[in-house]
Scaffold this active site. Structure first.
Site, short mmCIF file in Angstrom:
data_model
loop_
_atom_site.label_atom_id
_atom_site.label_comp_id
_atom_site.label_asym_id
_atom_site.label_seq_id
_atom_site.Cartn_x
_atom_site.Cartn_y
_atom_site.Cartn_z
N ILE A 89 1.05 -2.29 -0.21
CA ILE A 89 0.91 -3.66 0.31
C ILE A 89 1.93 -4.46 -0.50
O ILE A 89 2.00 -4.33 -1.73
CB ILE A 89 -0.54 -4.18 0.15
CG1 ILE A 89 -0.66 -5.68 0.52
CG2 ILE A 89 -1.11 -3.96 -1.22
CD1 ILE A 89 -2.12 -6.20 0.51
N SER A 90 2.75 -5.26 0.18
CA SER A 90 3.84 -5.97 -0.51
C SER A 90 3.30 -7.01 -1.50
O SER A 90 2.18 -7.50 -1.36
CB SER A 90 4.74 -6.68 0.50
OG SER A 90 5.18 -5.77 1.46
#
Ligand code: SAH
Length: 241
Positions: A89-90
């Site tokens: 997940i960024s």
């Protein structure tokens, strides 16, 4: 000390440990809104994200529900996190940067390539009319689908498949966001961009990627390089879907 007393003391110790763990857990849950507020202030606002609606979305979408349980306490840290299958997940700021650059509004229909945890799609769903998101790893796509259903994100449609081809059935899109990096920008995605639409996409080889802003103006493609980034590579799938 007799055996029955020892037995009673060890049970008591176990109960105390369990209660303590439960308290720790609930304390973390209670802390999430405060942590989220700090994340918005320090990581997003102070780094220059100004769009009030975007800031509101980050205040309201609970990032921790998209993070796997073992990393949940780190949900509001200034970092990407593992989501399994070698994917991430960024970092919150990158999600905010890519969101703001698309000028999201309530009339927009957006295509996302790389559903992953579902967090970016949920942020866009808060700001836009409809979100169409494609994920190549079925376990991740199905996990995100389940979270969207449970949390009432009714304006997100997920497809398990290869994002290279886009999603013709629902094209054209007012905005396209790609959260994995191809070596070159796929033609089919440029074709599926509406007139006046914007696409934000990382491209290039690992450790040498740039984030590109693509705009379609009078049928012509304009391309602008923005910041250097590090995204997981976009996978190729041979099977047609
Ligand atoms: N937007 C996500 C980030 C996920 S990381 C989030 O908010 O969590 C990138 C994702 O792109 C991974 O889940 C990966 O499986 C997916 N991906 C890689 N190649 C793809 C392709 N060709 N089509 C669709 N998804 C792809």
């Amino acid at each position: 000390m007799n055996t029955s007393l020892k037995f009673r003391i060890s049970w008591l110790a176990l109960i105390v440990i369990v209660i303590d763990c439960c308290k720790g857990q609930s304390k973390k849950e209670e802390d999430f809104p405060r942590m989220r507020k700090e994340m918005v202030e320090r990581q997003i606002k102070q780094r220059g994200i100004r769009d009030a609606n975007v800031l509101e979305a980050f205040m309201n979408v609970p990032r921790h529900i998209f993070v796997p349980a073992e990393y949940r306490s780190l949900s509001y840290k200034d970092t990407p996190l593992p989501i399994g299958f070698d994917q991430t997940i960024s970092q919150p700021y990158i999600v905010a940067y890519m969101t703001e650059i698309l000028n999201p509004d309530k009339n927009m229909r957006v295509l996302e390539i790389g559903t992953g945890s579902g967090y970016q799609a949920a942020i866009l769903a808060y700001l836009c009319k409809e979100v169409y998101s494609i994920e190549i790893i079925d376990s991740l796509g199905n996990r995100a689908k389940r979270i969207f259903e449970e949390e009432g994100y009714h304006n997100i449609k997920v497809k398990i498949g290869d994002g290279y081809k886009g999603w013709k059935e629902y094209a054209p899109f007012d905005a396209i966001i790609v959260t994995c990096a191809p070596s070159n920008i796929p033609e089919s995605l440029m074709e599926q961009l509406a007139e006046g639409g914007k696409m934000i996409i990382p491209a290039g080889e690992m450790y040498n990627q740039k984030l590109y802003l693509i705009e379609k103006v009078n049928g012509k493609i304009r391309q602008k390089e923005t910041i250097p980034v590090l995204f997981v590579p976009m996978k190729h799938k041979d099977k047609s879907d």
